[in-house]
Enzyme design. Sequence first.
Site, PDB file in Angstrom:
ATOM      1  N   TYR A 157      40.481  56.558  49.427  1.00 17.21           N
ATOM      2  CA  TYR A 157      39.724  55.211  49.145  1.00 17.21           C
ATOM      3  C   TYR A 157      39.049  56.265  48.271  1.00 17.21           C
ATOM      4  CZ  TYR A 157      37.359  51.025  49.545  1.00 17.21           C
ATOM      5  OH  TYR A 157      36.666  49.772  49.160  1.00 17.21           O
ATOM      6  N   LYS A 164      31.430  51.329  46.427  1.00 15.14           N
ATOM      7  CA  LYS A 164      31.116  51.120  47.204  1.00 15.14           C
ATOM      8  C   LYS A 164      29.712  51.440  47.632  1.00 15.14           C
ATOM      9  CE  LYS A 164      34.181  48.093  47.368  1.00 15.14           C
ATOM     10  NZ  LYS A 164      34.265  46.765  46.506  1.00 15.14           N
TER      11      LYS A 164
HETATM   12  P1  NAD Z   1      42.097  40.665  45.038  1.00 19.08           P
HETATM   13  O1  NAD Z   1      43.229  42.071  44.433  1.00 19.08           O
HETATM   14  O2  NAD Z   1      42.612  39.567  45.542  1.00 19.08           O
HETATM   15  O3  NAD Z   1      40.853  41.065  44.216  1.00 19.08           O
HETATM   16  C1  NAD Z   1      40.180  41.491  43.362  1.00 19.08           C
HETATM   17  C2  NAD Z   1      40.178  40.649  41.835  1.00 19.08           C
HETATM   18  O4  NAD Z   1      38.787  41.819  41.315  1.00 19.08           O
HETATM   19  C3  NAD Z   1      40.647  40.320  41.560  1.00 19.08           C
HETATM   20  O5  NAD Z   1      40.534  38.643  41.210  1.00 19.08           O
HETATM   21  C4  NAD Z   1      40.529  40.537  39.740  1.00 19.08           C
HETATM   22  O6  NAD Z   1      41.128  40.109  39.107  1.00 19.08           O
HETATM   23  C5  NAD Z   1      39.534  41.299  40.115  1.00 19.08           C
HETATM   24  N1  NAD Z   1      38.609  41.933  38.529  1.00 19.08           N
HETATM   25  C6  NAD Z   1      39.705  43.824  38.214  1.00 19.08           C
HETATM   26  N2  NAD Z   1      39.454  43.502  37.761  1.00 19.08           N
HETATM   27  C7  NAD Z   1      38.370  43.228  37.230  1.00 19.08           C
HETATM   28  C8  NAD Z   1      37.746  42.724  35.919  1.00 19.08           C
HETATM   29  N3  NAD Z   1      37.427  43.549  34.687  1.00 19.08           N
HETATM   30  N4  NAD Z   1      36.496  41.863  35.416  1.00 19.08           N
HETATM   31  C9  NAD Z   1      36.295  40.476  36.762  1.00 19.08           C
HETATM   32  N5  NAD Z   1      37.465  40.202  37.837  1.00 19.08           N
HETATM   33  C10 NAD Z   1      37.956  41.877  37.853  1.00 19.08           C
HETATM   34  O7  NAD Z   1      42.126  41.884  46.278  1.00 19.08           O
HETATM   35  P2  NAD Z   1      40.702  41.443  47.457  1.00 19.08           P
HETATM   36  O8  NAD Z   1      40.977  42.780  49.063  1.00 19.08           O
HETATM   37  O9  NAD Z   1      39.986  40.139  47.767  1.00 19.08           O
HETATM   38  O10 NAD Z   1      39.014  42.362  46.753  1.00 19.08           O
HETATM   39  C11 NAD Z   1      37.957  41.426  46.720  1.00 19.08           C
HETATM   40  C12 NAD Z   1      36.618  42.111  46.715  1.00 19.08           C
HETATM   41  O11 NAD Z   1      36.732  43.160  47.874  1.00 19.08           O
HETATM   42  C13 NAD Z   1      36.274  44.071  46.415  1.00 19.08           C
HETATM   43  O12 NAD Z   1      35.632  44.426  45.890  1.00 19.08           O
HETATM   44  C14 NAD Z   1      37.520  44.271  46.777  1.00 19.08           C
HETATM   45  O13 NAD Z   1      37.265  45.776  47.400  1.00 19.08           O
HETATM   46  C15 NAD Z   1      36.489  44.539  48.701  1.00 19.08           C
HETATM   47  N6  NAD Z   1      37.545  44.487  49.871  1.00 19.08           N
HETATM   48  C16 NAD Z   1      38.308  44.737  50.277  1.00 19.08           C
HETATM   49  C17 NAD Z   1      38.928  44.473  51.300  1.00 19.08           C
HETATM   50  C18 NAD Z   1      40.362  44.466  51.381  1.00 19.08           C
HETATM   51  O14 NAD Z   1      41.385  45.351  52.699  1.00 19.08           O
HETATM   52  N7  NAD Z   1      40.989  43.774  50.690  1.00 19.08           N
HETATM   53  C19 NAD Z   1      38.740  45.395  52.172  1.00 19.08           C
HETATM   54  C20 NAD Z   1      36.981  45.800  51.607  1.00 19.08           C
HETATM   55  C21 NAD Z   1      36.556  44.782  50.457  1.00 19.08           C
END
Ligand code: NAD
Length: 260
Positions: A157, A164
């Site tokens: 990570y 984060k």
């Molecule tokens: P995802 O890939 O579906 O979503 C990530 C989003 O970030 C995308 O829609 C992308 O377009 C956007 N993004 C990236 N760069 C960008 C920019 N410059 N401007 C605007 N938007 C931008 O994946 P996800 O897992 O749904 O991620 C959403 C959030 O959840 C993130 O912050 C991720 O770190 C967090 N998260 C994910 C998990 C997991 O295991 N999937 C766990 C905990 C937290």
Amino acid sequence: MGFLHGKRALVTGILSQRSIAWGIANAMHREGAQLAFTYVEEKLKDRVDEAATAFGSNIVLKCDVTKDAEIEGLFTDLGKHWDGFDILIHSIGFAPREALAGEFLDGLTRENFAIAHDISSYSLAAMAKAARPLMKGRGGSILTLTYLGAERALANYNVMGLAKASLEANVRYLAYNLGPEGTRVNAISAGPIKTLAASGIANFRKMLDHVEENAPLRRSVTIEEVGNAAAFLCSDLASGITGEVTYVDAGYNTLGMTGI
Ligand code: NAD
């Protein structure tokens, strides 16, 4: 009538039907919120249009959070549709792929550090600042998505854990700043879920397996479960909760040394 009836919510971060933001939009739509969406670049707009149609919205606006003018422009444009709004979902995170594999120091560069912090943490405060005039005094709520790697050293990570940690501090400072005008700010720390962002982390399948074998519920979580918690946290049912990180992770964060 749903518990978000009458609320207006801007949902960022939909990239596919697997996105956590999709699960959040689904729960908020079910509970009666009106929704608006953002997309990051033209070639991805169709996917967000699909979400908007599914959730009865025709407000789809561009915002790449690395660009100050697009953050400002987003809320100027949103203001043409809504004279104010209640909920901002920040579901945005990014770090270069080479920083999300192997040793922390191997993938560490000044540029990777800056990109991860800019997109994953700075953007929350920048959006909160630009959204402030439209959210002020409405008893609204801002919600972001974080991960356990903010607090614990986790394999692969890496620099995203630092970003984060910054994001979680950001939640506390924003909550303190915006509380007097009635806006609450919280984060959900979600367990691993297979999304496009997650697939950028090396050995993500092993992370999922580990959670499924060890979490108190012996499974991982779904975007529907994160969506339900998000809908609650952004509703008046959670009117006394701000500055908090709420875990939706099948209990994994509560473990110490287990299975011995
Ligand atoms: P995802 O890939 O579906 O979503 C990530 C989003 O970030 C995308 O829609 C992308 O377009 C956007 N993004 C990236 N760069 C960008 C920019 N410059 N401007 C605007 N938007 C931008 O994946 P996800 O897992 O749904 O991620 C959403 C959030 O959840 C993130 O912050 C991720 O770190 C967090 N998260 C994910 C998990 C997991 O295991 N999937 C766990 C905990 C937290």
